[in-house]
Design a protein around this motif. Structure first.
Motif, PDB file in Angstrom:
ATOM      1  N   UNK A 163      -8.456   0.101 -12.301  1.00 20.93           N
ATOM      2  CA  UNK A 163      -9.766   0.479 -11.805  1.00 20.93           C
ATOM      3  C   UNK A 163     -10.001   1.974 -11.773  1.00 20.93           C
ATOM      4  N   UNK A 164     -11.134   2.331 -11.256  1.00 21.60           N
ATOM      5  CA  UNK A 164     -11.543   3.731 -11.140  1.00 21.60           C
ATOM      6  C   UNK A 164     -12.142   3.947  -9.755  1.00 21.60           C
ATOM      7  N   UNK A 165     -12.052   5.176  -9.258  1.00 22.03           N
ATOM      8  CA  UNK A 165     -11.496   6.378  -9.872  1.00 22.03           C
ATOM      9  C   UNK A 165      -9.975   6.397  -9.819  1.00 22.03           C
ATOM     10  N   UNK A 166      -9.389   7.251 -10.625  1.00 20.47           N
ATOM     11  CA  UNK A 166      -7.948   7.453 -10.592  1.00 20.47           C
ATOM     12  C   UNK A 166      -7.611   8.378  -9.424  1.00 20.47           C
ATOM     13  N   UNK A 167      -6.620   7.969  -8.621  1.00 16.02           N
ATOM     14  CA  UNK A 167      -6.126   8.800  -7.519  1.00 16.02           C
ATOM     15  C   UNK A 167      -4.907   9.561  -8.010  1.00 16.02           C
ATOM     16  N   UNK A 168      -4.896  10.866  -7.813  1.00 17.42           N
ATOM     17  CA  UNK A 168      -3.800  11.719  -8.281  1.00 17.42           C
ATOM     18  C   UNK A 168      -3.149  12.388  -7.075  1.00 17.42           C
ATOM     19  N   UNK A 169      -1.830  12.211  -6.943  1.00 20.80           N
ATOM     20  CA  UNK A 169      -1.084  12.765  -5.820  1.00 20.80           C
ATOM     21  C   UNK A 169      -0.304  14.008  -6.254  1.00 20.80           C
ATOM     22  N   UNK A 170      -0.337  15.023  -5.394  1.00 19.84           N
ATOM     23  CA  UNK A 170       0.403  16.265  -5.652  1.00 19.84           C
ATOM     24  C   UNK A 170       1.351  16.541  -4.497  1.00 19.84           C
ATOM     25  N   UNK A 171       2.615  16.802  -4.813  1.00 16.69           N
ATOM     26  CA  UNK A 171       3.660  17.002  -3.805  1.00 16.69           C
ATOM     27  C   UNK A 171       3.603  18.395  -3.172  1.00 16.69           C
ATOM     28  N   UNK A 172       4.249  18.512  -2.035  1.00 19.85           N
ATOM     29  CA  UNK A 172       4.372  19.789  -1.365  1.00 19.85           C
ATOM     30  C   UNK A 172       5.518  20.621  -1.921  1.00 19.85           C
ATOM     31  N   UNK A 173       5.734  21.782  -1.337  1.00 20.68           N
ATOM     32  CA  UNK A 173       6.787  22.697  -1.768  1.00 20.68           C
ATOM     33  C   UNK A 173       8.151  22.055  -1.582  1.00 20.68           C
ATOM     34  N   UNK A 174       8.916  21.963  -2.671  1.00 19.10           N
ATOM     35  CA  UNK A 174      10.263  21.422  -2.601  1.00 19.10           C
ATOM     36  C   UNK A 174      10.325  19.916  -2.473  1.00 19.10           C
ATOM     37  N   UNK A 203      -2.225   1.862  -5.037  1.00 19.16           N
ATOM     38  CA  UNK A 203      -2.321   1.153  -6.313  1.00 19.16           C
ATOM     39  C   UNK A 203      -2.928  -0.237  -6.146  1.00 19.16           C
ATOM     40  N   UNK A 204      -2.979  -0.745  -4.909  1.00 20.55           N
ATOM     41  CA  UNK A 204      -3.697  -1.995  -4.664  1.00 20.55           C
ATOM     42  C   UNK A 204      -5.201  -1.756  -4.703  1.00 20.55           C
ATOM     43  N   UNK A 205      -5.611  -0.503  -4.500  1.00 20.26           N
ATOM     44  CA  UNK A 205      -7.025  -0.137  -4.431  1.00 20.26           C
ATOM     45  C   UNK A 205      -7.590   0.249  -5.791  1.00 20.26           C
ATOM     46  N   UNK A 206      -6.781   0.970  -6.588  1.00 18.26           N
ATOM     47  CA  UNK A 206      -7.277   1.527  -7.847  1.00 18.26           C
ATOM     48  C   UNK A 206      -6.094   2.046  -8.653  1.00 18.26           C
ATOM     49  N   UNK A 207      -6.361   2.676  -9.774  1.00 18.21           N
ATOM     50  CA  UNK A 207      -5.284   3.308 -10.535  1.00 18.21           C
ATOM     51  C   UNK A 207      -4.846   4.590  -9.838  1.00 18.21           C
ATOM     52  N   UNK A 208      -3.571   4.886  -9.984  1.00 20.12           N
ATOM     53  CA  UNK A 208      -3.059   6.086  -9.335  1.00 20.12           C
ATOM     54  C   UNK A 208      -1.920   6.677 -10.161  1.00 20.12           C
ATOM     55  N   UNK A 209      -1.715   7.963  -9.987  1.00 18.95           N
ATOM     56  CA  UNK A 209      -0.628   8.679 -10.656  1.00 18.95           C
ATOM     57  C   UNK A 209       0.000   9.650  -9.676  1.00 18.95           C
ATOM     58  N   UNK A 210       1.330   9.663  -9.665  1.00 19.30           N
ATOM     59  CA  UNK A 210       2.086  10.669  -8.924  1.00 19.30           C
ATOM     60  C   UNK A 210       3.147  11.197  -9.875  1.00 19.30           C
ATOM     61  N   UNK A 244     -12.012   6.905  -2.191  1.00 19.27           N
ATOM     62  CA  UNK A 244     -12.258   6.022  -3.333  1.00 19.27           C
ATOM     63  C   UNK A 244     -13.611   5.339  -3.175  1.00 19.27           C
ATOM     64  N   UNK A 245     -13.913   4.882  -1.964  1.00 21.53           N
ATOM     65  CA  UNK A 245     -15.193   4.217  -1.703  1.00 21.53           C
ATOM     66  C   UNK A 245     -16.359   5.180  -1.943  1.00 21.53           C
ATOM     67  N   UNK A 246     -16.206   6.417  -1.483  1.00 22.54           N
ATOM     68  CA  UNK A 246     -17.263   7.412  -1.679  1.00 22.54           C
ATOM     69  C   UNK A 246     -17.465   7.700  -3.161  1.00 22.54           C
ATOM     70  N   UNK A 247     -16.360   7.771  -3.895  1.00 21.44           N
ATOM     71  CA  UNK A 247     -16.455   8.032  -5.332  1.00 21.44           C
ATOM     72  C   UNK A 247     -17.167   6.883  -6.046  1.00 21.44           C
ATOM     73  N   UNK A 248     -16.853   5.665  -5.657  1.00 18.81           N
ATOM     74  CA  UNK A 248     -17.494   4.507  -6.287  1.00 18.81           C
ATOM     75  C   UNK A 248     -18.973   4.427  -5.927  1.00 18.81           C
ATOM     76  N   UNK A 249     -19.308   4.752  -4.697  1.00 26.17           N
ATOM     77  CA  UNK A 249     -20.713   4.739  -4.282  1.00 26.17           C
ATOM     78  C   UNK A 249     -21.507   5.761  -5.083  1.00 26.17           C
ATOM     79  N   UNK A 250     -20.922   6.955  -5.278  1.00 32.84           N
ATOM     80  CA  UNK A 250     -21.596   7.995  -6.032  1.00 32.84           C
ATOM     81  C   UNK A 250     -21.779   7.577  -7.492  1.00 32.84           C
ATOM     82  N   UNK A 251     -20.763   6.907  -8.042  1.00 35.06           N
ATOM     83  CA  UNK A 251     -20.850   6.419  -9.423  1.00 35.06           C
ATOM     84  C   UNK A 251     -21.966   5.381  -9.551  1.00 35.06           C
TER      85      UNK A 251
END
Length: 265
Positions: A35-46, A60-67, A252-259
């Motif tokens: 699904x969409x939007x894709x959620x992208x996770x960014x790690x902290x320092x170290x 990932x139950x909600x939509x596509x995601x990448x870490x 994700x809900x806000x992004x889908x509503x805007x789409x």
């Protein structure tokens, strides 16, 4: 970023890690969901991608995601390029294109990862559907009392002994990254969630007080943002993953509503 990060570690794994060669460099990542939007996770320092292990299943139950692991972490090759935010954002965008993951994205960043995601959202607002900052580093984090030059000797020694060369390079470049963020405008159309820790500890008093002021000020950078104070230490993804999950779902809900609105128009 918070020095308490040095004493926290992940306790579970994100399943399905793999690698790909992007622009001649090996990058370790996990991609799952539909699904969409894709959620992208960014790690902290170290930090490693395992910091998101308690959040990942719900995402990932909600939509596509990448870490993924930034250059120099996990099985991702180190990069000879400077570890400033602009380079980190460039490398992330290259990975997203290589994986054929289309924007706009919901960007989720913890600690220093939050600063990188702020820069992404300001550099490329058309590619960002929403922004979730999880106890994010402030653009001015290492100014004033937060400057590592002002850290006590024992803290400098612990940081050097317990972090990788890459993490040390990222810390050295943090002020430059903050300047890159501050020099770019905020797009008010991008919804922002700011999760802030109520119990961040692990720093000497002067440094802790400075960090608290900057933690409270993050939301002020984004008028109209939703700030949630979480009864947690700095490691919100590990200590209170449900707070992150809730914010991601709302984003994700806000992004889908805007789409959907754009489709009607």
């Amino acid at each position: 970023m918070c020095v308490s990060l040095l004493w926290l570690s992940g306790c579970a794994a994100v399943p399905g890690t793999t690698t790909a060669v992007v622009a001649g460099r090996t990058v370790e990542y996990v991609q799952a969901g539909q699904g969409a939007p894709v959620v992208v996770f960014e790690n902290g320092l170290g930090a490693t991608l395992d910091w998101w292990a308690k959040v990942w299943p719900e995402a990932v139950a909600e939509t596509r995601a990448l870490v993924y692991h930034r250059a120099g972490y996990g099985r991702s090759d180190a990069s000879p390029q400077p570890r400033e935010g602009a380079q980190v954002v460039h490398e992330l965008r290259s990975l997203l294109r290589a994986r054929q993951l289309p924007p706009p994205y919901v960007l989720v960043g913890h600690s220093l990862g939050g600063l990188y995601m702020q820069l992404y959202a300001r550099q490329y607002p058309a590619e960002v559907a929403a922004l979730v900052l999880v106890d994010s580093t402030h653009p001015d984090q290492v100014k004033g009392a937060g400057n590592p030059d002002h850290w006590p000797a024992w803290l400098k020694a612990v940081f050097k002994a317990t972090t990788s060369d890459t993490a040390q390079q990222e810390l050295a470049a943090l002020d430059a990254t903050g300047e890159q963020v501050s020099q770019l405008p905020v797009d008010p159309s991008i919804p922002v969630w700011v999760l802030s820790a109520l119990r961040a500890t692990g720093a000497p008093s002067a440094l802790a007080e400075d960090a608290e002021r900057k933690r409270a000020a993050i939301a002020q950078l984004y008028p109209g943002s939703t700030q949630v104070w979480v009864d947690s230490g700095h490691g919100i993804p590990l200590e209170k993953p449900e707070a992150v999950v809730s914010a991601v779902r709302e984003a994700v809900r806000a992004a889908r509503d805007a789409r959907d609105v754009q489709k009607v128009q």
